[in-house]
Design an enzyme around this catalytic site. Structure first.
Site, PDB file in Angstrom:
ATOM      1  N   SER A 188       8.539 -46.838  65.304  1.00 37.92           N
ATOM      2  CA  SER A 188       7.654 -45.986  66.098  1.00 37.92           C
ATOM      3  C   SER A 188       8.078 -45.803  67.543  1.00 37.92           C
ATOM      4  O   SER A 188       7.692 -44.822  68.178  1.00 37.92           O
ATOM      5  CB  SER A 188       6.226 -46.551  66.070  1.00 37.92           C
ATOM      6  N   HIS A 216       5.175 -43.715  59.959  1.00 33.07           N
ATOM      7  CA  HIS A 216       5.768 -42.566  60.655  1.00 33.07           C
ATOM      8  C   HIS A 216       6.751 -41.797  59.778  1.00 33.07           C
ATOM      9  O   HIS A 216       7.340 -40.819  60.236  1.00 33.07           O
ATOM     10  CB  HIS A 216       6.470 -43.026  61.934  1.00 33.07           C
ATOM     11  N   LYS A 247      -1.773 -40.101  60.951  1.00 33.39           N
ATOM     12  CA  LYS A 247      -0.702 -39.406  61.654  1.00 33.39           C
ATOM     13  C   LYS A 247      -0.478 -38.039  61.011  1.00 33.39           C
ATOM     14  O   LYS A 247      -1.235 -37.108  61.262  1.00 33.39           O
ATOM     15  CB  LYS A 247       0.538 -40.290  61.699  1.00 33.39           C
TER      16      LYS A 247
END
Length: 405
Positions: A188, A216, A247
């Site tokens: 990240s 991610h 996300k």
């Protein structure tokens, strides 16, 4: 006159720590978003180009997700009313877990309240003090906390150094207890991709459990955003896949994918699952709609990568340090601009905001001392004009502060 908690001496040590952060220039205040999360939005009353959001595919405010949330609220109400193991498992929760399992090409899935609790709750529940964890040094804080809670013996290998990971495994190969290899799919802070395929080889060779945190990577890597396991063609070789709904999916929560027995075990033993009220039905419905969009609108991911390639190229052309020598090179929409000094980084971030660009400064302890950076994140919804304006602001501000000559 009553005494407030902030005036009591019992917490005086916290004030001293905060004062130290202020002296070092790394203290921050939360910025307040006043409209929707988008490529351009309003923070603290100022309209800015947003380079700080994890809203990779622009799903936070997609009309289909809004509609799904409203319809679920009308049908099921605003809350579930209980933890999943008592009275809080709604059909829509099961529908979401089945949807994710099919998407990830696994037997089963369990949804947690956040990606953090998914990691921490899983690691801490499947291992004990007789076991070993082989963990990348830059793994997410939730993995680190889960490892500590498990009471297993933790061995840390140098970032993405598969040979060093094997050294760690060899040292404990004859020790009793299970061995778990764990890595982020995408890291990240640096935006580089974990060596999932090579670590799977080690897991096979040494009989270790293989776990990947794909927070991610989900929605970013692989076919239709299926993540790093799909990216490397490692289906069936990763025992535990962790992802997030907060996300690219655009909502809230985390999940764990794997075998039916793994998920059934987590139903019984993962403490965050056992002791947290389940998601509001609106959130579950939103996430189901998001996975439908990943399947049906792959052009969003294409736009994300087109923006990413352009932005990285231009940052390099301008002369920013975006990793690759002493810092891992970014391979994803996360692109750090390495500054080094914490105070200089925070000053740069503030000056960028004042000039109309939201780009967050990251300093110790989130990253090591001397590795402070501005972390920029691309989304599919940024236009080229917005990117060019942001790049111009980044260059002019950096030159004004002496970061670039």
């Amino acid at each position: 006159m009553s005494t407030t908690l902030s005036q009591r001496p019992q917490l005086k040590h916290l004030t001293a720590i905060l004062d130290n952060l202020k002296q070092r220039g790394t203290h921050f205040k939360l910025r307040i978003l006043e409209d929707e999360q988008g490529p351009v939005c309003t923070y603290d009353g100022k309209k800015v180009i947003n380079l700080a959001s994890n809203n990779y595919l622009g799903l936070c405010n997609h009309p289909l997700l809004r509609e799904a949330a409203l319809e679920a609220t009308k049908t099921y109400g605003v809350g579930s009313g209980a933890v999943r193991t008592i009275a809080g498992t709604m059909k829509i929760h099961m529908d979401l877990e089945e949807k994710i399992a099919r998407f990830k090409n696994v037997e089963a899935c369990v949804v947690f309240q956040s990606g953090f609790t998914a990691n921490a709750g899983t690691v801490s529940s499947i291992l004990g003090k007789e076991d070993f964890i082989i963990s990348d040094e830059l793994n997410h804080a939730s993995i680190i906390d889960g490892a500590r809670l498990s009471r297993a013996k933790i061995k840390v290998f140098r970032h993405k150094d598969v040979a060093h990971a094997e050294e760690q495994l060899k040292e404990v190969a004859n020790e009793p207890g299970r061995k778990l290899i764990i890595t982020d799919g995408v890291f990240s802070m640096d935006g580089d991709i974990g060596p999932v395929d090579k670590l799977c080889d080690l897991a096979d060779k040494y009989g270790a459990i293989m776990m990947v945190d794909d927070a991610h990577a989900s929605g970013v890597l692989g076919r239709n955003g299926r993540g790093s396991i799909d990216h490397f063609g490692c289906h069936g070789r990763v025992d535990i896949q962790v992802g997030t709904l907060s996300k690219a999916i655009g909502a809230l929560g985390g999940y764990v994918c794997g075998s039916r027995d793994l998920i059934d075990y987590l139903y019984h033993r993962a403490r965050p699952f056992l002791f947290s009220t389940s998601h509001p039905p609106s959130v579950a419905a939103t996430c189901i709609a998001a996975f439908d969009l990943l399947e049906n609108e792959p052009e969003r991911i294409d736009r994300l990568w087109s923006n990413t390639r352009y932005f990285k190229e231009q940052l390099g052309r301008i002369g920013f340090d975006i990793g690759g020598v002493t810092t891992p090179a970014s391979e994803t929409p996360i692109t750090p601009i390495i500054i080094g000094d914490g105070k200089k980084t925070m000053d740069f971030s503030k000056a960028l905001f004042d000039a109309g660009v939201m780009a967050t400064g990251i300093a110790f302890p989130t990253v090591p001392e001397g590795k402070a950076r501005i972390r920029t994140i691309m989304t599919s919804e940024h236009t080229k004009d917005q990117l060019d304006q942001a790049l111009d602001t980044l260059e002019k501000t950096a030159k004004k502060l002496g970061i670039l000559s």
